[in-house]
Enzyme design. Structure first.
Site, short mmCIF file in Angstrom:
data_model
loop_
_atom_site.label_atom_id
_atom_site.label_comp_id
_atom_site.label_asym_id
_atom_site.label_seq_id
_atom_site.Cartn_x
_atom_site.Cartn_y
_atom_site.Cartn_z
N HIS A 145 33.32 45.73 29.00
CA HIS A 145 34.23 44.70 29.53
C HIS A 145 35.64 45.24 29.43
O HIS A 145 36.32 45.10 28.42
CB HIS A 145 34.05 43.40 28.72
CG HIS A 145 34.83 42.24 29.25
ND1 HIS A 145 34.46 40.93 29.05
CD2 HIS A 145 35.96 42.17 30.01
CE1 HIS A 145 35.34 40.12 29.63
NE2 HIS A 145 36.27 40.86 30.21
N HIS B 232 39.03 45.89 32.09
CA HIS B 232 39.70 45.86 33.40
C HIS B 232 40.63 47.07 33.46
O HIS B 232 41.55 47.16 32.64
CB HIS B 232 40.49 44.57 33.56
CG HIS B 232 39.66 43.33 33.40
ND1 HIS B 232 39.13 42.66 34.49
CD2 HIS B 232 39.23 42.66 32.31
CE1 HIS B 232 38.43 41.62 34.05
NE2 HIS B 232 38.47 41.60 32.73
N HIS C 165 32.46 36.81 34.58
CA HIS C 165 33.14 36.13 33.47
C HIS C 165 32.69 34.67 33.49
O HIS C 165 32.69 34.04 34.57
CB HIS C 165 34.66 36.15 33.66
CG HIS C 165 35.33 37.46 33.37
ND1 HIS C 165 34.95 38.64 33.94
CD2 HIS C 165 36.38 37.75 32.56
CE1 HIS C 165 35.74 39.61 33.49
NE2 HIS C 165 36.61 39.09 32.65
N GLU D 87 34.83 31.69 29.09
CA GLU D 87 36.02 32.19 28.38
C GLU D 87 36.91 30.97 28.13
O GLU D 87 37.02 30.49 27.01
CB GLU D 87 36.74 33.26 29.22
CG GLU D 87 37.99 33.83 28.54
CD GLU D 87 38.79 34.79 29.44
OE1 GLU D 87 38.64 34.73 30.68
OE2 GLU D 87 39.59 35.58 28.89
N ASP E 85 38.65 44.23 26.99
CA ASP E 85 39.19 43.39 28.07
C ASP E 85 40.41 44.05 28.75
O ASP E 85 40.25 44.74 29.75
CB ASP E 85 39.54 41.99 27.56
CG ASP E 85 39.42 40.90 28.60
OD1 ASP E 85 39.05 41.21 29.75
OD2 ASP E 85 39.71 39.73 28.29
N ASP E 86 41.61 43.81 28.21
CA ASP E 86 42.85 44.37 28.77
C ASP E 86 43.66 44.98 27.63
O ASP E 86 44.65 44.40 27.17
CB ASP E 86 43.65 43.26 29.46
CG ASP E 86 42.86 42.58 30.56
OD1 ASP E 86 42.74 43.17 31.65
OD2 ASP E 86 42.31 41.49 30.30
#
Ligand code: ADE
Ligand code: ZN
Length: 332
Positions: A9, A11, A189, A192, A270-271
């Protein structure tokens, strides 16, 4: 050397560090509305998912050429290797680029140029997953899907991201149907910020094989039973959950409860440029906050490969690396 693991996961646009953002802005003659990297970093204070997404999309303005996308991906892969990543399934957001006039081919060719060298340079196998922005229309997702057909040899699957609440999975029924028909893998997703019902809907209507986040499944006991029974992987992102205020502190993270319930959970970043850590930083953060023992960390690493789209041979090889890993040898 950190524990070997897969990152499922991630990005790629969320790996844009302030230093690279300024370097790409200079290269492309773009002026950012921040004096320097320090000022930009100070803007990384989020109240929810949308407040993050606003900055995340704005900063993408610096990504214009094939080289920009290749440099972005290469910078991530170099950092991922230091974090023990041996396999990465990487999201990208084509609509966030095509809407700015950057052709899809520029994005895919730039990213895949870096990914093609990843195994040889960094020992990391990769997959590319094209995400649709759920706050855009279903028609836009379909147009993007059709425009991407020439690149399906380089794209392993599709995903669904961006603002969740009010954009339920069923809105994207048709594009997921076409993806299944084209032999692409499907993730989304769900849960969340959105309700547990979105997780059920992603499974039943979109036929997804893996849920990104899935945090809110705990609000529905029948859903948890199903996720356990069917061993549907959940790609958790602990530091992201705190930064986007899905939970108050890491000590409140339900990872332990989820493992105890028998859920197939994984830990991801994630980020990472925005949320204060790459994947091993997430492992270390939950280890400290939840007092996880080495065998639980080993289970999380093994889960990351079990939940991946790897072929059997490399899957077995990487699981063996996890089994053979000796804790306590890492030099800080
Ligand atoms: N796009 C990038 N990061 C995201 C996240 N955490 N949730 C939804 N969309 C995203
Ligand atoms: Zn995400």
């Amino acid at each position: 050397m950190p524990l070997p693991k897969a990152e499922l996961h991630l990005h790629i646009e969320g790996t844009l560090e302030p230093e690279l953002a300024f370097a790409l802005a200079a290269r492309n003659g773009i002026t950012l509305p921040y004096a320097d990297t320090e000022e930009l970093r100070r803007a990384y204070s989020f109240s929810d998912l949308q407040s993050f997404l606003d900055l995340y999309y704005a900063l993408m303005a610096v990504l214009r050429t094939e080289d920009d996308f290749a440099d972005l991906a290469d910078a991530y892969l170099a950092r991922a290797a230091e974090q023990g990543v041996r396999h990465a399934e990487i999201f990208f957001d084509p609509q966030a680029h095509t809407a700015r006039g950057v052709p899809l081919g520029t994005v895919v060719q730039g990213l895949t140029r870096a990914l093609a060298r990843a195994e040889e340079r960094y020992g990391i196998s990769t997959r590319l997953i094209m995400c649709f922005l759920r706050d855009q229309s279903a028609e836009s997702a379909l147009e993007t899907f059709e425009a991407a057909r020439p690149y399906f040899d380089r794209i392993s699957g599709i995903g669904l991201d961006s603002a969740e609440v009010g954009n339920p999975p069923a809105k994207f029924r048709e594009v997921y149907r076409r993806a299944a028909e084209a032999g692409l893998r499907r993730v989304a997703h769900a849960g969340e910020e959105g309700p547990a019902g979105y997780i059920t809907e992603a499974l039943d209507v979109l036929g997804v094989e893996r849920i990104d986040h899935g945090l809110r499944c705990l609000e529905d006991a029948d859903l948890v039973d199903r996720l356990v029974r069917e061993q549907i992987p959940l790609t958790l992102c602990p530091l992201s959950n705190v930064r986007l205020r899905c939970i108050d502190t890491l000590a409140d993270h339900p990872l332990r409860t989820m493992l105890a319930a028998g859920l197939l959970v994984t830990v991801n970043s994630d980020d990472p440029a925005y949320f204060g850590g790459y994947v091993d930083d997430n492992f270390r953060a939950v280890e400290a906050a939840l007092d996880l023992d080495p065998e639980t960390l080993r289970l999380l690493a093994a889960n990351s490969f079990r939940a991946s789209f790897l072929d059997d041979e490399r899957h077995a090889l990487l699981l063996a690396e996890v089994a053979a890993y000796e804790f306590g040898r890492t030099v800080a």
